[in-house]
Design a protein around this motif. Structure first.
Motif, short mmCIF file in Angstrom:
data_model
loop_
_atom_site.label_atom_id
_atom_site.label_comp_id
_atom_site.label_asym_id
_atom_site.label_seq_id
_atom_site.Cartn_x
_atom_site.Cartn_y
_atom_site.Cartn_z
N SER A 311 1.18 3.14 46.90
CA SER A 311 0.64 3.50 48.22
C SER A 311 1.81 3.68 49.17
N THR A 312 1.88 4.85 49.82
CA THR A 312 3.02 5.19 50.67
C THR A 312 2.58 5.54 52.08
N LEU A 313 1.61 4.79 52.61
CA LEU A 313 1.17 5.02 53.98
C LEU A 313 2.33 4.79 54.96
N LYS A 314 2.37 5.59 56.02
CA LYS A 314 3.39 5.47 57.06
C LYS A 314 2.75 4.96 58.35
N VAL A 315 3.45 4.08 59.04
CA VAL A 315 2.89 3.43 60.22
C VAL A 315 2.62 4.43 61.34
N TRP A 316 3.66 5.19 61.75
CA TRP A 316 3.51 6.05 62.94
C TRP A 316 2.51 7.18 62.74
N LEU A 349 -6.14 8.61 51.16
CA LEU A 349 -6.12 9.09 49.77
C LEU A 349 -4.86 9.88 49.46
N ALA A 350 -4.43 10.72 50.42
CA ALA A 350 -3.26 11.57 50.19
C ALA A 350 -1.99 10.75 49.99
N GLN A 351 -1.98 9.51 50.45
CA GLN A 351 -0.79 8.68 50.33
C GLN A 351 -0.83 7.74 49.13
N VAL A 352 -1.80 7.96 48.24
CA VAL A 352 -1.90 7.15 47.03
C VAL A 352 -1.62 8.03 45.82
N GLU A 353 -0.75 7.56 44.95
CA GLU A 353 -0.48 8.30 43.72
C GLU A 353 -0.49 7.35 42.53
N LEU A 354 -0.85 7.91 41.38
CA LEU A 354 -0.92 7.14 40.15
C LEU A 354 0.08 7.71 39.15
N GLU A 355 0.92 6.85 38.63
CA GLU A 355 1.84 7.24 37.57
C GLU A 355 1.20 6.86 36.24
N VAL A 356 0.86 7.87 35.46
CA VAL A 356 0.05 7.68 34.25
C VAL A 356 0.89 7.98 33.02
N ASP A 357 0.88 7.08 32.07
CA ASP A 357 1.56 7.31 30.79
C ASP A 357 0.59 7.99 29.84
N GLY A 358 0.73 9.31 29.72
CA GLY A 358 -0.13 10.06 28.83
C GLY A 358 -1.27 10.72 29.56
#
Length: 389
Positions: A311-316, A349-358
């Motif tokens: 999750s990479t939400l930004k405060v400002w 949602l736009a600031q959430v990413e999933l790193e998936v193996d396969g």
């Protein structure tokens, strides 16, 4: 400009070993719109008012279905299949509990203590039921999510915050204007650790089919965001206090020149509104800060087998979004509310990413947990208990 020699000096990324799946990054996105949700929201609001709140259970199901079915991950959408009648039972239970608690001490002290004790014992169980109902009725690629936390774990994680919320009110009712009633509010000093323990219990027991989540964050990591938020609030309070003092002094001076004897009361009247506005602005700024910091902490330390969440939400940016939403909601007398909800949901949602193996389709395996009743979900949602995950 990058020189050719610099390009040649960059090492190539090593290919994944033969037989091991390569990692891909998948992002969540929302395909709905504020205009679409406004139509659902206005119908839900109208029918809820017309039925004296009974339709609120069906309104909740429609809302969750709309957001879940428009939430896309790797080309597939989520879905919600909860029973609104089960939620309605929870709402009725919540109304009964709130009514009893509100009037309990008016009947007698003994009856008040009995009702408060019953709430303390019931709420952790209802909060666990809420999570189980919400997750076991949420599906992705035909497979249900789940919550595997035990009842004992629910009491260990949720009982301290429940007591913290209820005990001061009970002591104030039993022993008003005493040291015991005042001291009970010191329990809130431990709220960061309690909040961290609650989130740990929630995230550590998330499941997708037979895939169990892992959670690596210590509850002590919640101390830093809370302390920084407290510092920001105190600094903002000083600024608001100075501004209110200036307004009060000017009002007193003008009142003294104009009427001679009513300057103090005029100063209080003129300074009350700036004080309330200033406090609201402080909450409007500190609130998004806490949401961003805690969401990043909890989700970035949550993972499933072969799936890592970031999750990479930004405060400002999030703060500006919330401020704009609040202003537009006030200017439109609440009609902008559904658009604001969609904007916040899309941004998060736009600031959430999933790193998936396969391949994520291959990971979607296992049996869904056993469904449970929804009485706990309705009560916990109605009482405003935080069940976000």
């Amino acid at each position: 400009m990058i020189e050719q020699a610099d390009l040649l000096a960059v090492p190539e990324q090593a290919a994944p070993p033969v037989g091991e799946p390569s990692a891909t990054t998948q992002r969540l996105h929302f395909t709905g719109s504020g205009k679409e949700y406004f139509r659902i929201w206005i119908v839900n609001l109208t029918l809820t008012i017309a039925t004296l709140g009974i339709y609120s259970a069906w309104a909740k199901v429609r809302r969750l279905q709309y957001f879940d079915r428009n939430t896309i991950l790797a080309g597939a959408s989520f879905d919600f299949c909860g029973n609104p009648r089960a939620i309605l039972k929870g709402r009725l239970l919540a109304v009964a509990l709130l009514t009893l608690y509100h009037y309990a001490f008016g009947f007698s002290r003994v009856f008040g203590v009995v009702v408060a004790s019953a709430l303390v014992l019931a709420l952790p169980f209802l909060m666990r039921g809420a999570l189980r109902f919400r997750l076991t009725n949420t599906r992705y690629r035909g497979l249900a999510l789940g919550f595997t936390g035990s009842t004992l774990g629910a009491y260990v994680a949720n009982l301290p915050p429940v007591i913290t919320f209820l005990l001061p009110g009970v002591l104030v009712a039993l022993y008003p204007f005493t040291a015991w009633a005042a001291i009970s509010f010191l329990l809130y000093l431990g709220w960061p650790l309690m909040h961290g323990a609650m989130k740990g219990y929630q995230h550590r027991h998330l499941a997708y089919g037979d895939q169990q989540a892992s959670y690596t964050l210590s509850a002590w990591r919640f101390m830093r965001p809370y302390l920084l938020a407290l510092l920001l609030f105190m600094l903002g309070g000083v600024v608001v206090g100075i501004a209110v003092g200036i307004v009060a002094a000017v009002a007193a001076a003008l009142g003294g020149l104009g009427q001679g004897g009513n300057s103090a009361s005029q100063a209080v009247m003129f300074s009350l509104l700036p004080a309330l506005v200033g406090l609201y602005v402080l909450f409007l700024l500190v609130g998004p800060y806490m949401q961003v910091r805690l969401a990043n902490l909890t989700w970035s330390n949550t993972a499933f087998p072969r799936i890592r969440i970031r999750s990479t939400l930004k405060v400002w940016p999030f703060m500006r979004l919330q401020v704009a939403n609040t202003i537009l909601t006030l200017l439109t007398l609440g009609l902008y509310r559904p658009f604001a909800v969609v904007r916040v949901y899309q941004y998060r949602l736009a600031q959430v990413e999933l790193e998936v193996d396969g391949d994520i389709e291959q990971i979607a395996a296992g049996a869904a947990p056993r469904p449970v009743g929804a009485a706990g979900d309705g009560a916990a949602d109605f009482l405003g208990v935080d069940l976000s995950w």
